[in-house]
Scaffold this motif. Structure first.
Motif, PDB file in Angstrom:
ATOM      1  N   CYS A  29       0.837  -1.192   0.000  1.00 16.20           N
ATOM      2  CA  CYS A  29       0.000   0.000   0.000  1.00 16.20           C
ATOM      3  C   CYS A  29       0.875   1.246   0.000  1.00 16.20           C
ATOM      4  CB  CYS A  29      -0.956   0.012   1.193  1.00 16.20           C
ATOM      5  SG  CYS A  29      -0.168  -0.295   2.788  1.00 16.20           S
ATOM      6  N   GLY A  30       0.318   2.334  -0.505  1.00 15.43           N
ATOM      7  CA  GLY A  30       1.123   3.543  -0.543  1.00 15.43           C
ATOM      8  C   GLY A  30       0.313   4.752  -0.951  1.00 15.43           C
ATOM      9  N   TYR A  31       0.928   5.898  -0.753  1.00 22.24           N
ATOM     10  CA  TYR A  31       0.390   7.159  -1.251  1.00 22.24           C
ATOM     11  C   TYR A  31       1.192   7.559  -2.482  1.00 22.24           C
ATOM     12  CZ  TYR A  31      -2.602   7.877   2.808  1.00 22.24           C
ATOM     13  OH  TYR A  31      -3.599   7.755   3.744  1.00 22.24           O
ATOM     14  N   ILE A  32       0.493   7.702  -3.610  1.00 23.82           N
ATOM     15  CA  ILE A  32       1.107   8.128  -4.850  1.00 23.82           C
ATOM     16  C   ILE A  32       0.736   9.596  -5.038  1.00 23.82           C
ATOM     17  CG2 ILE A  32       1.501   7.516  -7.252  1.00 23.82           C
ATOM     18  CD1 ILE A  32       1.737   5.169  -5.176  1.00 23.82           C
ATOM     19  N   MET A  54      12.574  13.725   4.047  1.00 29.29           N
ATOM     20  CA  MET A  54      12.256  14.347   5.331  1.00 29.29           C
ATOM     21  C   MET A  54      11.014  13.778   6.007  1.00 29.29           C
ATOM     22  SD  MET A  54      14.535  16.423   6.379  1.00 29.29           S
ATOM     23  CE  MET A  54      13.539  17.084   7.727  1.00 29.29           C
ATOM     24  N   VAL A  55      10.116  13.155   5.247  1.00 24.26           N
ATOM     25  CA  VAL A  55       8.903  12.626   5.890  1.00 24.26           C
ATOM     26  C   VAL A  55       9.215  11.485   6.848  1.00 24.26           C
ATOM     27  CG1 VAL A  55       7.352  13.315   4.010  1.00 24.26           C
ATOM     28  CG2 VAL A  55       8.391  11.029   3.980  1.00 24.26           C
ATOM     29  N   PHE A  56      10.409  10.916   6.749  1.00 29.51           N
ATOM     30  CA  PHE A  56      10.810   9.837   7.650  1.00 29.51           C
ATOM     31  C   PHE A  56      11.463  10.366   8.926  1.00 29.51           C
ATOM     32  CE2 PHE A  56      10.706   7.958   3.435  1.00 29.51           C
ATOM     33  CZ  PHE A  56      10.097   6.737   3.646  1.00 29.51           C
ATOM     34  N   LYS A  57      11.572  11.677   9.075  1.00 28.20           N
ATOM     35  CA  LYS A  57      12.355  12.261  10.167  1.00 28.20           C
ATOM     36  C   LYS A  57      11.540  12.630  11.401  1.00 28.20           C
ATOM     37  CE  LYS A  57      15.996  11.723   7.823  1.00 28.20           C
ATOM     38  NZ  LYS A  57      16.944  10.658   8.217  1.00 28.20           N
ATOM     39  N   GLY A  58      10.251  12.415  11.365  1.00 28.15           N
ATOM     40  CA  GLY A  58       9.443  12.690  12.548  1.00 28.15           C
ATOM     41  C   GLY A  58       8.090  13.255  12.198  1.00 28.15           C
ATOM     42  N   THR A  59       7.084  12.882  12.989  1.00 26.76           N
ATOM     43  CA  THR A  59       5.730  13.398  12.824  1.00 26.76           C
ATOM     44  C   THR A  59       5.259  13.935  14.181  1.00 26.76           C
ATOM     45  OG1 THR A  59       4.573  11.356  13.431  1.00 26.76           O
ATOM     46  CG2 THR A  59       5.307  11.574  11.132  1.00 26.76           C
ATOM     47  N   LEU A 105       1.824   5.269   7.082  1.00 27.62           N
ATOM     48  CA  LEU A 105       1.930   6.004   5.827  1.00 27.62           C
ATOM     49  C   LEU A 105       1.127   7.304   5.875  1.00 27.62           C
ATOM     50  CD1 LEU A 105       1.677   3.042   3.302  1.00 27.62           C
ATOM     51  CD2 LEU A 105       3.634   4.570   3.556  1.00 27.62           C
ATOM     52  N   THR A 106      -0.051   7.255   6.472  1.00 29.26           N
ATOM     53  CA  THR A 106      -0.865   8.464   6.596  1.00 29.26           C
ATOM     54  C   THR A 106      -0.183   9.475   7.514  1.00 29.26           C
ATOM     55  OG1 THR A 106      -2.871   7.139   6.285  1.00 29.26           O
ATOM     56  CG2 THR A 106      -3.145   9.345   7.211  1.00 29.26           C
ATOM     57  N   ASP A 107       0.443   8.974   8.543  1.00 26.87           N
ATOM     58  CA  ASP A 107       1.127   9.852   9.503  1.00 26.87           C
ATOM     59  C   ASP A 107       2.285  10.594   8.841  1.00 26.87           C
ATOM     60  OD1 ASP A 107       1.431  10.973  12.027  1.00 26.87           O
ATOM     61  OD2 ASP A 107       2.783   9.398  12.717  1.00 26.87           O
ATOM     62  N   ILE A 108       3.140   9.860   8.120  1.00 23.18           N
ATOM     63  CA  ILE A 108       4.306  10.528   7.538  1.00 23.18           C
ATOM     64  C   ILE A 108       3.936  11.401   6.338  1.00 23.18           C
ATOM     65  CG2 ILE A 108       5.856   8.702   8.357  1.00 23.18           C
ATOM     66  CD1 ILE A 108       6.061   7.703   5.463  1.00 23.18           C
ATOM     67  N   PHE A 110       1.022  13.130   5.904  1.00 22.35           N
ATOM     68  CA  PHE A 110       0.225  14.325   6.207  1.00 22.35           C
ATOM     69  C   PHE A 110       0.582  15.012   7.525  1.00 22.35           C
ATOM     70  CE2 PHE A 110      -2.416  11.518   3.543  1.00 22.35           C
ATOM     71  CZ  PHE A 110      -2.604  12.375   2.462  1.00 22.35           C
ATOM     72  N   PHE A 111       1.383  14.369   8.379  1.00 24.35           N
ATOM     73  CA  PHE A 111       1.650  14.958   9.689  1.00 24.35           C
ATOM     74  C   PHE A 111       3.141  15.062  10.022  1.00 24.35           C
ATOM     75  CE2 PHE A 111      -2.607  13.041   9.914  1.00 24.35           C
ATOM     76  CZ  PHE A 111      -3.349  14.169  10.278  1.00 24.35           C
ATOM     77  N   SER A 112       3.985  15.059   9.004  1.00 17.35           N
ATOM     78  CA  SER A 112       5.416  15.223   9.255  1.00 17.35           C
ATOM     79  C   SER A 112       5.697  16.626   9.776  1.00 17.35           C
ATOM     80  CB  SER A 112       6.214  14.966   7.980  1.00 17.35           C
ATOM     81  OG  SER A 112       6.232  13.590   7.658  1.00 17.35           O
ATOM     82  N   THR A 113       6.652  16.718  10.668  1.00 14.63           N
ATOM     83  CA  THR A 113       6.964  18.008  11.305  1.00 14.63           C
ATOM     84  C   THR A 113       8.214  18.670  10.729  1.00 14.63           C
ATOM     85  OG1 THR A 113       8.135  16.792  13.046  1.00 14.63           O
ATOM     86  CG2 THR A 113       5.844  17.424  13.482  1.00 14.63           C
ATOM     87  N   PHE A 114       9.020  17.941   9.985  1.00 17.48           N
ATOM     88  CA  PHE A 114      10.227  18.477   9.351  1.00 17.48           C
ATOM     89  C   PHE A 114      11.111  19.219  10.364  1.00 17.48           C
ATOM     90  CE2 PHE A 114       6.633  18.661   6.314  1.00 17.48           C
ATOM     91  CZ  PHE A 114       7.018  17.609   5.499  1.00 17.48           C
ATOM     92  N   PRO A 115      11.616  18.498  11.372  1.00 18.12           N
ATOM     93  CA  PRO A 115      12.421  19.142  12.410  1.00 18.12           C
ATOM     94  C   PRO A 115      13.619  19.891  11.834  1.00 18.12           C
ATOM     95  CG  PRO A 115      11.907  16.859  12.981  1.00 18.12           C
ATOM     96  CD  PRO A 115      11.503  17.048  11.564  1.00 18.12           C
ATOM     97  N   VAL A 116      13.858  21.075  12.357  1.00 17.16           N
ATOM     98  CA  VAL A 116      14.937  21.920  11.856  1.00 17.16           C
ATOM     99  C   VAL A 116      16.283  21.207  11.955  1.00 17.16           C
ATOM    100  CG1 VAL A 116      16.207  24.068  12.250  1.00 17.16           C
ATOM    101  CG2 VAL A 116      13.711  24.062  12.362  1.00 17.16           C
ATOM    102  N   GLU A 117      16.511  20.527  13.079  1.00 14.92           N
ATOM    103  CA  GLU A 117      17.799  19.862  13.268  1.00 14.92           C
ATOM    104  C   GLU A 117      18.010  18.721  12.281  1.00 14.92           C
ATOM    105  OE1 GLU A 117      14.848  18.011  16.204  1.00 14.92           O
ATOM    106  OE2 GLU A 117      15.330  20.001  15.401  1.00 14.92           O
ATOM    107  N   GLU A 118      16.907  18.124  11.805  1.00  9.62           N
ATOM    108  CA  GLU A 118      17.015  17.034  10.831  1.00  9.62           C
ATOM    109  C   GLU A 118      17.234  17.564   9.419  1.00  9.62           C
ATOM    110  OE1 GLU A 118      17.261  13.913  11.412  1.00  9.62           O
ATOM    111  OE2 GLU A 118      16.801  13.932  13.557  1.00  9.62           O
TER     112      GLU A 118
END
Length: 412
Positions: A29-32, A54-59, A105-108, A110-118
């Motif tokens: 499953c995935g978001y295209i 960056m979506v893998f760096k935190g939500t 998948l929904t979390d990363i 639509f809800f990623s936070t893109f931390p400045v340090e990352e």
């Protein structure tokens, strides 16, 4: 029996496509997302790819370590990639853990936070990725070829961006790009595997239907202007590398499938492609030779790539040109045309058996065409191609003196 996919249109604008496959133990499953490097702002090239990282760096709910462990601890696979026109975030795992995949998948997405340090860390990582890519001439030459075929246009920009462009990315710029590209009508959630309608509906109702997303209309400028004809890049490796080709046909155009067939005959993945048999096998002048065709929303690109000893470069080039022109002159009698169709359909059958490929393909179909193109429809379109169509598109693609050629070779 091939199950027919089900399409769900949610009130928030998102579309879901689901295909139930009862004979597998897995789900994919995935978001295209209908955004890629061509949708980056000119001063922000590489942004779509940067966001994919960056979506893998935190939500809001998860740290980057939580994200990496959530499916991997179950033996699942979480991955992503970016192309010129698409970003794909997807997961493959045991079907019993399907809901966890949709949750993550929904979390990363639509809800990623893109931390400045990352952001700073990932800028370093992608700078390394750019160096790694540029150190491989058999990969870097394709990036430079794109730029020559589409000079000054977004389709010619590198997917990874440049070191200078990515260093200028900020949290604000990342969120701005997300705001206009990750929108309801620009995203499809695709699901293929051993999960029932009830299971899908439960997960969608819990995690996806509740999303409140903006809408937008994708705006893309078609490429214009002239391509650059001849370019030589000095390199320090032993082999010479070269691509000759140019612009081609848009996805879904009348010429799309006929040129797809011709390209496969000339230099597709099979060992019996014309270029492989008549240049590699007959003369032993090159280890690697193939042709490619990438259709886009409003244009396309094709080319023939080969690598050889510098002393053999002109001979290989002349042979490539001769083979293409001879293929047009010889045409396709009924037997040859039938063989080419059978081979292409056979290759696509093997690809279609890969459920991950099906999942990604259905999502792209829904974004590009507004519907799912079934395998039987695809094969029917291939079977219906005529010699006139195939040779006609080959003629159109071969523009003689207008072709683009790029060479990587040691400076003399």
């Amino acid at each position: 029996m091939d199950m027919k996919p089900r399409i769900i249109e949610l009130s928030n604008g998102l579309r879901i496509v689901h295909k139930y496959i009862p004979y597998t133990r897995t789900v994919h499953c995935g978001y295209i997302i209908n955004t890629g490097s061509r949708d980056d702002k000119r001063e922000e090239i590489g942004m779509a790819h940067f966001i994919e990282h960056m979506v893998f760096k935190g939500t809001v709910r998860r740290s980057n370590l939580d994200i990496l462990n959530y499916l991997d601890s179950l033996g699942g696979d979480l991955n992503a990639y970016t192309t010129k026109e698409k970003t794909c975030l997807y997961a493959s795992l045991s079907a019993e853990h399907f809901e966890r995949a949709i949750d993550l998948l929904t979390d990363i997405t639509f809800f990623s936070t893109f931390p400045v340090e990352e952001i700073g860390k990932e800028q370093d990582v992608i700078a390394e990725e750019i160096d790694m890519y540029r150190d491989a001439p058999d990969e870097a030459i394709f990036e430079d070829f794109d730029e020559k075929v589409f000079p000054g246009h977004d389709l010619g920009s590198p997917i990874l961006g440049t070191k200078e462009s990515i260093r200028a990315f900020t949290q604000e710029k990342v969120r701005s790009h997300i705001g206009f590209s990750y929108t309801a009508n620009n995203i499809v959630c695709s699901i293929v595997g051993n999960v029932t309608e009830k299971q899908v509906d439960q997960a969608i109702n819990k995690y996806v239907r509740i999303l409140n997303l903006p809408d937008s209309h994708l705006s893309r400028n078609a490429p214009g202007g002239q391509t650059e004809q001849v370019s030589m890049v000095p390199i320090s490796t032993q082999q010479a590398h070269e691509i000759i080709g140019g612009r081609a046909f848009a996805r879904g155009s009348e010429e799309h499938l006929s040129f797809f067939l011709f390209n496969n005959y000339m230099g597709g993945p099979a060992m019996n492609s014309r270029l492989n048999l008549n240049i590699r096998e007959r003369y032993g002048l090159t280890y690697s030779i193939n042709s490619f065709f990438n259709p886009f929303h409003d244009s396309g690109i094709w080319g023939i790539y080969y690598a050889c000893e510098p002393k053999n470069l002109k001979r290989v080039r002349d042979l490539v040109i001769q083979e293409y022109q001879d293929a047009i002159k010889e045409g396709f009698d009924p037997v040859r045309l039938a063989q080419c169709k059978r081979q292409l359909i056979g290759q696509m059958t093997l690809s279609y058996e890969n459920l991950l490929t099906q999942m990604l393909g259905m999502g792209k179909d829904l974004l590009d065409y507004g519907r799912i193109i079934s395998f039987s429809e695809f094969t029917g379109q291939i079977e219906a191609l005529t010699e006139q169509q195939v040779i006609g598109t080959a003629h159109k693609a071969w523009k003689g003196e207008e072709l683009t050629r790029i060479t990587y070779q040691k400076a003399v």
